[in-house]
Design a protein around this motif. Structure first.
Motif, PDB file in Angstrom:
ATOM      1  N   UNK A 136       0.820  -1.214   0.000  1.00 34.50           N
ATOM      2  CA  UNK A 136       0.000   0.000   0.000  1.00 34.50           C
ATOM      3  C   UNK A 136       0.853   1.262   0.000  1.00 34.50           C
ATOM      4  N   UNK A 137       2.069   1.165   0.548  1.00 35.87           N
ATOM      5  CA  UNK A 137       2.937   2.340   0.586  1.00 35.87           C
ATOM      6  C   UNK A 137       3.370   2.759  -0.813  1.00 35.87           C
ATOM      7  N   UNK A 138       3.456   1.788  -1.716  1.00 36.60           N
ATOM      8  CA  UNK A 138       3.868   2.114  -3.085  1.00 36.60           C
ATOM      9  C   UNK A 138       2.834   2.992  -3.776  1.00 36.60           C
ATOM     10  N   UNK A 139       1.559   2.857  -3.358  1.00 29.52           N
ATOM     11  CA  UNK A 139       0.492   3.643  -3.964  1.00 29.52           C
ATOM     12  C   UNK A 139       0.182   4.922  -3.186  1.00 29.52           C
ATOM     13  N   UNK A 140       0.903   5.161  -2.109  1.00 34.44           N
ATOM     14  CA  UNK A 140       0.661   6.355  -1.286  1.00 34.44           C
ATOM     15  C   UNK A 140       1.117   7.598  -2.046  1.00 34.44           C
ATOM     16  N   UNK A 141       0.364   8.701  -2.005  1.00 35.97           N
ATOM     17  CA  UNK A 141       0.782   9.942  -2.683  1.00 35.97           C
ATOM     18  C   UNK A 141       2.184  10.355  -2.243  1.00 35.97           C
ATOM     19  N   UNK A 142       2.965  10.824  -3.212  1.00 31.96           N
ATOM     20  CA  UNK A 142       4.375  11.107  -2.935  1.00 31.96           C
ATOM     21  C   UNK A 142       4.809  12.388  -3.637  1.00 31.96           C
ATOM     22  N   UNK A 143       5.558  13.195  -2.897  1.00 26.26           N
ATOM     23  CA  UNK A 143       6.200  14.390  -3.440  1.00 26.26           C
ATOM     24  C   UNK A 143       7.703  14.211  -3.296  1.00 26.26           C
ATOM     25  N   UNK A 144       8.435  14.537  -4.344  1.00 26.25           N
ATOM     26  CA  UNK A 144       9.888  14.383  -4.305  1.00 26.25           C
ATOM     27  C   UNK A 144      10.533  15.736  -4.024  1.00 26.25           C
ATOM     28  N   UNK A 145      11.361  15.772  -2.969  1.00 32.24           N
ATOM     29  CA  UNK A 145      12.133  16.970  -2.629  1.00 32.24           C
ATOM     30  C   UNK A 145      13.586  16.714  -2.995  1.00 32.24           C
ATOM     31  N   UNK A 146      14.056  17.363  -4.054  1.00 33.02           N
ATOM     32  CA  UNK A 146      15.439  17.207  -4.492  1.00 33.02           C
ATOM     33  C   UNK A 146      16.307  18.146  -3.669  1.00 33.02           C
ATOM     34  N   UNK A 147      16.923  17.606  -2.633  1.00 31.81           N
ATOM     35  CA  UNK A 147      17.684  18.428  -1.696  1.00 31.81           C
ATOM     36  C   UNK A 147      19.119  18.650  -2.184  1.00 31.81           C
ATOM     37  N   UNK A 148      19.775  19.651  -1.577  1.00 28.36           N
ATOM     38  CA  UNK A 148      21.159  20.031  -1.862  1.00 28.36           C
ATOM     39  C   UNK A 148      21.321  20.540  -3.298  1.00 28.36           C
ATOM     40  N   UNK A 149      20.261  21.177  -3.796  1.00 34.70           N
ATOM     41  CA  UNK A 149      20.336  21.731  -5.156  1.00 34.70           C
ATOM     42  C   UNK A 149      21.316  22.896  -5.250  1.00 34.70           C
ATOM     43  N   UNK A 150      21.650  23.507  -4.101  1.00 30.60           N
ATOM     44  CA  UNK A 150      22.579  24.635  -4.122  1.00 30.60           C
ATOM     45  C   UNK A 150      23.992  24.193  -4.476  1.00 30.60           C
TER      46      UNK A 150
END
Length: 425
Positions: free
Chosen positions: A270-284
């Motif tokens: 069920x976790x695979x279908x959970x809504x997900x947002x990707x935060x691409x960190x350390x972009x600086x």
């Protein structure tokens, strides 16, 4: 210390025994029986407490017993009911019966939940007077309270869960968007336990975010630290997947994204279908071309992509606003469906408590039963009516039938919890 599993034993209070008493008053020659009923045993309740965040207390105290009911008294006075025991646990605690694994309660709400009921009090001898039995010298014992061995499991109640490899900046992110103060250092597995933080937005909006210890490949099979805490992601409505876009540790961000998602799916599909947002960190400190490549890969998988730098707070406000907006579209935090004992099941278990064992040793038939011991304590074996009552109990509970199956003959000796008598048909 953060503890999210514990095993305890609970025992509700036993009911008080009924009283054997006779009215005594001047000028009243035959007052009759006036023994009162025993009091009811105390229940055991579980109550959530916002001041609790761990099951640590249950490492040091594992046995919980409610107060027994008081015995009945003379003049038809009933015994005092036992005081119920309230056990406080963190919100999100699941209570399972250790023997069967059955989920008895999901303690996510505010109200108390009764998990073990106290036993009824026994009837006093006032209830056994009849036209032909005017002097009953026996009473009923109190019923035992329910007892369980329980397994407690804490699954944190959080709207958003931070998932990702170790040292990708999850702790830094939660520290800059909330008042949480996790340990932050430039090495793997700095975060040893889940950390909760409340993210405050404008117009009074807020949500709870959980920083889960870093996952690695094979976490669902028990590798690393994260496998111990994957259960805390199960309730999260939204997953913010933090990826190190800079690749400073020599890993491919796109591959990291796939590995973590595979581990989440392996632990719970069920976790695979959970809504997900990707935060691409350390972009600086990341190569813009690498960030763009990661963006295309993630959006191709159907996930929203937000480039951020938790250290400089670049893009963090936009990420939190997007998470809050997504939460408004999602259902409330998951509650697991409990299967509390029904009244019929409680009756069946109560009947099982009247079980007995009969054994033959050296010509004596030994009967062992906790229930019959209580009957013996509240009956007078020197009184004919009491003996008749005790004989009816033996017949009703199948003891006589069992003795006859074993071939008992008239005159043979029967021992019931130390009380011996000759068997008479």
């Amino acid at each position: 210390m953060f503890v999210d599993r514990a095993k305890i034993y609970i025992k509700a209070g036993d009911g008080g025994d009924g009283a054997v008493s006779f009215h005594r008053e001047k000028y009243v020659a035959a007052g009759g029986p006036d023994g009162g009923d025993g009091g009811r045993g105390g229940d055991i309740l579980f109550q959530t407490d916002t001041n609790c965040s761990t099951l640590l207390d249950f490492r040091y105290k594992r046995k919980f017993t409610a107060e027994n009911g008081g015995p009945g008294g003379a003049k038809r006075c009933s015994g005092k009911s036992g005081k119920s025991l309230v056990i406080k646990v963190p919100k999100g605690t699941l209570v399972r019966e250790a023997a069967t694994g059955r989920l008895l309660a999901d303690l996510s709400g505010d109200g108390p939940v009764v998990l073990a009921r106290g036993g009824r009090g026994g009837a006093g001898n006032q209830h056994f007077a009849t036209a032909t039995r005017q002097i009953p010298r026996f009473a009923k014992p109190g019923r035992p309270g329910e007892a369980f061995e329980l397994e407690l499991e804490l699954k944190l109640l959080a709207d958003v869960g931070l998932a990702g490899f170790p040292n990708v900046g999850k702790s830094t992110l939660i520290s800059v968007v909330s008042a949480a103060k996790p340990a932050i250092a430039n090495y793997h597995f700095t975060t040893l336990t889940p950390v909760l933080g409340v993210v405050q937005l404008e117009a009074g909006r807020s949500f709870v975010m959980a920083d889960i210890p870093g996952l690695i490949e094979g976490a669902s099979q028990g590798i690393g630290l994260g496998h111990d805490f994957l259960r805390h992601v199960e309730r999260c409505r939204l997953i913010v997947h933090v990826v190190d876009a800079s690749g400073v540790e020599g890993r491919d961000p796109c591959e990291d994204f796939d590995i973590i998602n595979r581990e989440l799916a392996a632990f719970n599909p069920e976790l695979a279908a959970r809504p997900q947002i990707v935060a691409a960190n350390k972009c600086d400190i990341a190569d813009p071309e690498q960030v763009q490549r990661l963006r295309q890969y993630v959006t191709g998988k159907g996930c929203a992509f937000y480039p951020i730098s938790a250290a400089t707070t670049q893009g963090v406000d936009e990420l939190m606003a997007a998470a809050a907006a997504r939460l408004e579209e999602l259902p409330p935090i998951q509650a697991f469906e409990a299967q509390p004992l029904t009244d019929e099941e409680r009756l069946l278990r109560g009947a099982a408590s009247k079980s007995f064992q009969v054994s033959l040793e050296d010509g004596i038939y030994y009967v062992e039963s906790d229930y019959l011991e209580g009957i013996l304590m509240t009956a007078s074996m020197e009184d004919y009516s009491s003996l008749q009552y005790f004989q009816r109990v033996l017949r009703a509970n199948g003891v006589i039938d069992r003795l006859e199956e074993l071939g008992i003959q008239e005159g043979d000796t029967v021992d019931i919890m130390g009380f011996q008598f000759d068997y008479v048909r």
